[in-house]
Design an enzyme around this catalytic site. Structure first.
Site, PDB file in Angstrom:
ATOM      1  N   ARG A   1      -5.289  -2.280   8.505  1.00  0.00           N
ATOM      2  CA  ARG A   1      -6.424  -3.149   8.218  1.00  0.00           C
ATOM      3  C   ARG A   1      -6.000  -4.154   7.143  1.00  0.00           C
ATOM      4  O   ARG A   1      -5.030  -3.939   6.429  1.00  0.00           O
ATOM      5  CB  ARG A   1      -7.635  -2.338   7.751  1.00  0.00           C
ATOM      6  CG  ARG A   1      -7.358  -1.377   6.608  1.00  0.00           C
ATOM      7  CD  ARG A   1      -8.604  -0.607   6.217  1.00  0.00           C
ATOM      8  NE  ARG A   1      -8.352   0.349   5.160  1.00  0.00           N
ATOM      9  CZ  ARG A   1      -8.084   1.635   5.333  1.00  0.00           C
ATOM     10  NH1 ARG A   1      -8.031   2.127   6.572  1.00  0.00           N
ATOM     11  NH2 ARG A   1      -7.870   2.434   4.310  1.00  0.00           N
TER      12      ARG A   1
ATOM     13  N   ASP B   1       0.827  -1.206   0.000  1.00  0.00           N
ATOM     14  CA  ASP B   1       0.000   0.000   0.000  1.00  0.00           C
ATOM     15  C   ASP B   1       0.862   1.258   0.000  1.00  0.00           C
ATOM     16  O   ASP B   1       1.950   1.275   0.583  1.00  0.00           O
ATOM     17  CB  ASP B   1      -0.907  -0.003   1.234  1.00  0.00           C
ATOM     18  CG  ASP B   1      -2.023   1.020   1.134  1.00  0.00           C
ATOM     19  OD1 ASP B   1      -2.348   1.438   0.007  1.00  0.00           O
ATOM     20  OD2 ASP B   1      -2.562   1.401   2.177  1.00  0.00           O
TER      21      ASP B   1
ATOM     22  N   GLU C   1     -11.648  -4.570  -5.142  1.00  0.00           N
ATOM     23  CA  GLU C   1     -12.128  -3.216  -4.848  1.00  0.00           C
ATOM     24  C   GLU C   1     -11.416  -2.145  -5.672  1.00  0.00           C
ATOM     25  O   GLU C   1     -11.904  -1.020  -5.793  1.00  0.00           O
ATOM     26  CB  GLU C   1     -11.971  -2.912  -3.353  1.00  0.00           C
ATOM     27  CG  GLU C   1     -12.935  -3.653  -2.443  1.00  0.00           C
ATOM     28  CD  GLU C   1     -12.585  -5.130  -2.299  1.00  0.00           C
ATOM     29  OE1 GLU C   1     -13.533  -5.938  -2.167  1.00  0.00           O
ATOM     30  OE2 GLU C   1     -11.389  -5.474  -2.325  1.00  0.00           O
ATOM     31  N   ASN C   2     -10.247  -2.488  -6.227  1.00  0.00           N
ATOM     32  CA  ASN C   2      -9.493  -1.489  -6.991  1.00  0.00           C
ATOM     33  C   ASN C   2     -10.188  -1.061  -8.278  1.00  0.00           C
ATOM     34  O   ASN C   2      -9.829  -0.040  -8.875  1.00  0.00           O
ATOM     35  CB  ASN C   2      -8.087  -2.017  -7.320  1.00  0.00           C
ATOM     36  CG  ASN C   2      -7.149  -2.032  -6.133  1.00  0.00           C
ATOM     37  OD1 ASN C   2      -6.192  -2.789  -6.090  1.00  0.00           O
ATOM     38  ND2 ASN C   2      -7.429  -1.202  -5.126  1.00  0.00           N
TER      39      ASN C   2
ATOM     40  N   ARG D   1       1.538  -4.917   6.132  1.00  0.00           N
ATOM     41  CA  ARG D   1       0.891  -3.837   5.365  1.00  0.00           C
ATOM     42  C   ARG D   1       1.751  -2.593   5.452  1.00  0.00           C
ATOM     43  O   ARG D   1       2.117  -2.153   6.553  1.00  0.00           O
ATOM     44  CB  ARG D   1      -0.515  -3.535   5.874  1.00  0.00           C
ATOM     45  CG  ARG D   1      -1.160  -2.430   5.012  1.00  0.00           C
ATOM     46  CD  ARG D   1      -2.598  -2.196   5.305  1.00  0.00           C
ATOM     47  NE  ARG D   1      -3.133  -1.241   4.307  1.00  0.00           N
ATOM     48  CZ  ARG D   1      -4.344  -1.305   3.807  1.00  0.00           C
ATOM     49  NH1 ARG D   1      -5.170  -2.261   4.182  1.00  0.00           N
ATOM     50  NH2 ARG D   1      -4.752  -0.423   2.909  1.00  0.00           N
TER      51      ARG D   1
END
Length: 246
Positions: free
Chosen positions: A199, A20, A67-68, A193
């Site tokens: 998350r 991310d 979701e992207n 992450r």
């Protein structure tokens, strides 16, 4: 130590990474977000090399989520074209580093070019043994579970000579596990992450039930082997109970 407690191994067998912060890295430098994704590819290669050096057997990289698709058409098109281009152009990297590439995610929702490159690279690298890199492209954890359940039900119905009973349609954890995208891969021991958020964002939510979590504020394009070693060291200091008592 309780009967269910296990000290962590010094090195996790399987690491999953939510890569991310590519867009935010670029935006903070007043660059196009697409450049952040290009730099993210370079970071991924650094981390694969370091993972091999650290004797990691499996590395799952969250490259493009279900979701992207909500992002702008320009950015989605760029990311998918970048995925296809780099799958095609990195064969020397896979060969020199002995990398086996696998894929998890819904292939049917991807453009033909991307599907073809995924099929090609997974076939041509299947005999490589230094590390298995699972590219999660058009992947969502909930979507994977739904697809696994549907595959399990379809398999049972196809094997029944008579109409299935209600008991025939009951699913178990073992049944769903065996119909996941890559059921032969061990569950991740560590989920990392980058980018500051804390998350899972629908990444390996079935497989990571007992994974240790590690969050980094550094954006993905900034990551180097030092960052991965730091995460592995943190993992090695933890005790994993798996529901037992410490």
């Amino acid at each position: 130590m309780g009967s269910g407690a296990k000290p962590s191994a010094a090195v996790p067998r399987h690491i999953g990474i939510i890569m991310d912060g590519n867009g935010r890295w670029a935006t903070r430098r007043k660059l196009r977000r697409t450049l952040g994704h290009t730099r993210g590819i370079e970071a991924a290669k650094r981390i694969v090399r370091e993972a091999i050096a650290q004797k990691i057997e499996y590395l799952s990289l969250y490259a493009f989520s279900t979701e992207n698709w909500r992002r702008t058409e320009e950015e989605v098109s760029f990311i998918l074209a970048l995925v296809a281009k780099n799958l095609r152009s990195q064969y020397s990297f896979y060969r020199e580093n002995n990398v086996c590439v696998r894929h998890s995610g819904n292939l049917e929702g991807l453009p033909c070019q991307v599907r073809d490159e995924i099929h090609r690279v997974t076939e041509e690298t299947r005999a490589n043994t230094a590390i298995t890199v699972n590219l999660a492209v058009n992947y969502g954890g909930r979507d994977e579970i739904v697809r696994a359940a549907n595959r399990a039900l379809q398999s049972r119905q196809a094997s029944c000579d008579t109409p299935p009973t209600q008991d025939d349609l009951l699913l178990t954890e073992e049944t769903i596990q065996s119909h996941l995208d890559l059921p032969d891969l061990p569950d991740p021991d560590l989920i990392i992450r980058t980018g500051g958020h804390r998350r899972l964002s629908n990444f390996l939510i079935w497989e990571s039930a007992y994974a240790e979590l590690y969050f980094s504020n550094r954006f993905w394009p900034e990551w180097t082997g030092k960052d991965l070693r730091k995460a592995i060291h943190d993992f090695g200091s933890r005790k994993r109970n798996f529901g037992g008592t410490g």
